[in-house]
Design a protein around this motif. Structure first.
Motif, mmCIF file in Angstrom:
data_model
loop_
_atom_site.group_PDB
_atom_site.id
_atom_site.type_symbol
_atom_site.label_atom_id
_atom_site.label_comp_id
_atom_site.label_asym_id
_atom_site.label_seq_id
_atom_site.Cartn_x
_atom_site.Cartn_y
_atom_site.Cartn_z
ATOM 1 N N ARG A 187 -15.355 -3.678 1.299
ATOM 2 C CA ARG A 187 -14.696 -4.348 2.420
ATOM 3 C C ARG A 187 -13.162 -4.263 2.272
ATOM 4 N NH1 ARG A 187 -15.607 -8.161 6.780
ATOM 5 N NH2 ARG A 187 -13.528 -8.242 7.675
ATOM 6 N N MET A 188 -12.694 -4.396 1.033
ATOM 7 C CA MET A 188 -11.235 -4.292 0.805
ATOM 8 C C MET A 188 -10.737 -2.893 1.173
ATOM 9 S SD MET A 188 -10.779 -6.138 -2.862
ATOM 10 C CE MET A 188 -9.591 -7.443 -2.824
ATOM 11 N N LEU A 189 -11.512 -1.870 0.808
ATOM 12 C CA LEU A 189 -11.101 -0.488 1.121
ATOM 13 C C LEU A 189 -11.032 -0.291 2.630
ATOM 14 C CD1 LEU A 189 -13.162 1.504 -1.558
ATOM 15 C CD2 LEU A 189 -10.752 0.805 -1.665
ATOM 16 N N GLU A 190 -12.022 -0.866 3.322
ATOM 17 C CA GLU A 190 -12.032 -0.782 4.790
ATOM 18 C C GLU A 190 -10.760 -1.432 5.356
ATOM 19 O OE1 GLU A 190 -15.965 -2.154 6.134
ATOM 20 O OE2 GLU A 190 -14.889 -2.875 7.899
ATOM 21 N N GLU A 191 -10.408 -2.582 4.804
ATOM 22 C CA GLU A 191 -9.258 -3.326 5.327
ATOM 23 C C GLU A 191 -7.939 -2.559 5.151
ATOM 24 O OE1 GLU A 191 -8.970 -6.371 6.893
ATOM 25 O OE2 GLU A 191 -11.153 -6.508 7.022
ATOM 26 N N ILE A 192 -7.835 -1.772 4.068
ATOM 27 C CA ILE A 192 -6.576 -1.021 3.874
ATOM 28 C C ILE A 192 -6.661 0.375 4.496
ATOM 29 C CG2 ILE A 192 -5.913 -2.285 1.780
ATOM 30 C CD1 ILE A 192 -6.744 0.318 0.199
ATOM 31 N N GLY A 193 -7.790 0.677 5.129
ATOM 32 C CA GLY A 193 -7.933 1.972 5.810
ATOM 33 C C GLY A 193 -8.172 3.131 4.862
ATOM 34 N N PHE A 194 -8.744 2.854 3.676
ATOM 35 C CA PHE A 194 -9.057 3.940 2.740
ATOM 36 C C PHE A 194 -10.482 4.422 3.002
ATOM 37 C CE2 PHE A 194 -10.896 5.653 -1.146
ATOM 38 C CZ PHE A 194 -9.917 6.540 -1.578
ATOM 39 N N ASP B 144 -8.307 9.525 -6.776
ATOM 40 C CA ASP B 144 -7.622 8.985 -5.595
ATOM 41 C C ASP B 144 -7.881 7.485 -5.499
ATOM 42 O OD1 ASP B 144 -6.856 11.603 -4.649
ATOM 43 O OD2 ASP B 144 -8.969 11.889 -4.111
ATOM 44 N N LEU B 145 -9.034 7.080 -6.040
ATOM 45 C CA LEU B 145 -9.393 5.658 -6.109
ATOM 46 C C LEU B 145 -9.921 5.368 -7.511
ATOM 47 C CD1 LEU B 145 -10.295 2.814 -4.916
ATOM 48 C CD2 LEU B 145 -12.491 3.905 -4.450
#
Ligand code: NAP
Length: 283
Positions: free
Chosen positions: A148-155, A203-204
């Motif tokens: 969910r955090m990745l979604e929020e930062i657009g990753f 990259d992550l």
């Protein structure tokens, strides 16, 4: 480059706000809110803190919430009997048995006894297997929170090199599978890996180890996203992650702080799983 901080508290608050609408809709539809039962055995101080926090969040959201605190001397049979009662209780949508359990108890047997439809921790072999097959139902809360955090930062993980450090059943493995299901190229590291070499290509990076500063700043590829799941107490009582934060922050594009990063997401996703379970059980 100085990384942007990923504010886990703010994202968790957003998740909780979304869930309030689900709670209201469920009450209107079936006449009761989602319900979660938390089972705690013995007096582990960290478990007490986690359970209190879970209960508080459940009550804030208007869930039905039940806390069963059993003596450390409880037998396997007594604990299994409680799980069976909760499985049969129609008002209970989610069951969570707080780990670790005292040594004389078989945690795997207890987790496997939970009805998979109520397994809001996502630890039952059926839910782990569904995630493995790329058709997730109830997913382990901490890795779900990271997604969910990745979604929020657009990753978008698709096609990116994603390195997970740690292979536990509760964080590392489900994290790797969620990233794989999102079409990342995934590497899962453990205690026999060359962590520095793997992380340098990432990259992550998701660090879920339990070793303070295992991931030093020079491991971080410039511009990488760094998610620190680690929660470690220093001898001075400070809470720190697995990543050496300040130097990593100078190289990353986004980074989670500890505390205030992944931690708050875990409880929010537990509540989200309870709503998912409640919807599935009542529709
Ligand atoms: P765990 O079950 O102890 O697993 C740790 C993993 O790290 C194992 O796979 C281990 O490898 C690996 N590891 C240990 N030392 C290593 C090293 N030097 N290099 C590379 N890998 C190494 O821990 P966990 O339950 O997954 O938790 C990990 C951390 O996340 C802990 O700090 C925990 O407190 C934290 N956590 C935070 C949250 C949250 O809500 N923020 C939730 C859960 C956990 P082997 O498999 O080879 O032994």
């Amino acid at each position: 480059m100085t990384a942007q901080l990923i504010d886990g508290k703010a994202i968790a608050a957003k998740v909780r706000a979304e869930l309030k609408d689900d709670v209201a809709a469920m009450i209107a539809r079936v006449g009761r809110p989602p319900g979660i039962a938390v089972v705690r055995v013995g007096d582990d101080p960290a478990s007490k803190v986690y359970v209190t926090s879970k209960e508080k969040t459940a009550l804030e959201l208007g869930f039905g919430s039940w806390h069963h605190h059993l003596e450390a001397t409880v037998t396997q049979a007594e604990l299994m009997a409680l799980v069976r009662r909760l499985n049969a209780d129609p008002a209970v949508d989610g069951i969570l048995v707080q780990l670790p359990l005292p040594r004389h108890l078989d945690a795997n047997a207890v987790l496997e006894a939970i009805d998979p439809a109520k397994d809001v921790d996502g630890f039952h072999a059926l839910n782990a297997g569904l995630l493995f097959q790329g058709r997730p139902r109830l997913v382990a809360c901490t890795p779900a929170g990271v997604m969910r955090m990745l979604e929020e930062i657009g990753f978008d993980p698709a096609g990116r090199n994603c390195v997970v450090v740690g292979r536990s059943n509760i964080v590392g493995r489900p994290m790797g599978l969620l990233l794989l299901n999102a079409s990342a190229t995934v590497t899962i590291c453990h205690s026999k890996s060359d962590v520095a070499a793997e992380v340098r290509r990432a990259d992550l990076v998701v660090a879920a180890v339990g070793v303070p500063k295992l991931i030093t700043g020079d491991f971080i590829k410039p511009g990488a996203v760094v998610i620190d799941v680690g929660m470690n107490r220093t001898p001075e009582g400070k809470l720190v992650g697995d990543v050496d934060f300040e130097p990593a922050r100078e190289r990353a594009s986004f980074i989670t702080p500890v505390p205030g990063g992944v931690g708050p997401m875990t409880i929010a996703m537990l509540m989200s799983n309870t709503v998912t379970a409640a919807k599935a059980r009542t529709s």
